[in-house]
Scaffold this active site. Sequence first.
Site: not given
Ligand code: UDP
Length: 319
Positions: A61, A110, A191, A150, A96
């Site tokens: 980590d 560094k 995602r 994040y 973290k």
């Molecule tokens: N999104 C969606 N359906 C899903 C997952 C994500 O419509 O099953 C949308 C989410 O609301 C965002 C976009 O797709 O508007 C991209 O989301 P992601 O989680 O990939 O990453 P972000 O760009 O938001 O960090």
Amino acid sequence: MAKRKKIVVITGGAGFLGSHLSDRFLKDGCKVHCIDNLITGNMNNIKHLRKNKDFTFKKHDVSKEIKITGPVDYVLHFASPASPVDYLNYPIQTMKVGSLGTLNTLGLAKLKKARYLIASTSEVYGDPQVHPQKEDYWGHVNPIGPRGVYDEAKRFAEAMTMAYRRYHKVDAKIIRIFNTYGPRMRIKDGRVVPNFIDQALNGKNLTVYGNGKQTRSFCYYSDLVDGIARMIRSRYSGPVNLGNPDEFTILQFAKLVLKMADTKSKIVYKSLPVDDPKTRQPNIALAKKLLRWQPKVKLEQGLADTIEWFQDQYPAKKK
Ligand code: UDP
């Protein structure tokens, strides 16, 4: 005397981007030390490298002190959960690794007099009020929302990187990565790219959040890796945006996945996550000018390759 191979430390080296970077730097004739605590990384991503004598892996980590013996030429800090679902599952680890992990990796650079590159993100622009986003835009971030862990960690990481650059003269670079996709994304990372492909390939309905009018711009991993390789070897410190400027609504993207995955799935609408950015598109004029870089892979092409890779993850479903 033969020139020694460059030695590269990649944190998050068993993750989606980190593992592709490991491949790239090995291919370029470097030695790679990969470090990952495997909370979102996966050993499968690097199993093909385990017998390579120029590759080492350490489960560690990086929020804790990093010890490497011998010289190091480049430090690439890519360790971090990177999906909004993961930020919710690992909020403290996300903060973290962006703060202490950045401090430790900068300290390593560094000590070793190495070049440094931090993977920052388009999330530093938050839900942007400037479109497309240029590097001189300061962003619109909610520090106390669910994505704040994040966004603010990465903003802190950028500030810390600049401090090491200014005060300790570390040759430290910042890239801001926009949505990137491709093989080795975790199928269940939440995602939009893995979600839609996973749903389409399993005959489930595609979950569009909100009305689907929010936009994203998707960069194929190979283009991004090329931009990173150019950046670390350049004399520029950034921040530099790296991403594909071709912008799509999420609904357009869902329809493209439906078309390409040859599925009976349909689209269903679910509620929009808190603070979901309404638009996102990189202005890449700086990367074009400084790095002579721009993405080559069109979404349809990258998506076809990614769908094929995902299909191979479900052996029973293979034609
Ligand atoms: N999104 C969606 N359906 C899903 C997952 C994500 O419509 O099953 C949308 C989410 O609301 C965002 C976009 O797709 O508007 C991209 O989301 P992601 O989680 O990939 O990453 P972000 O760009 O938001 O960090």
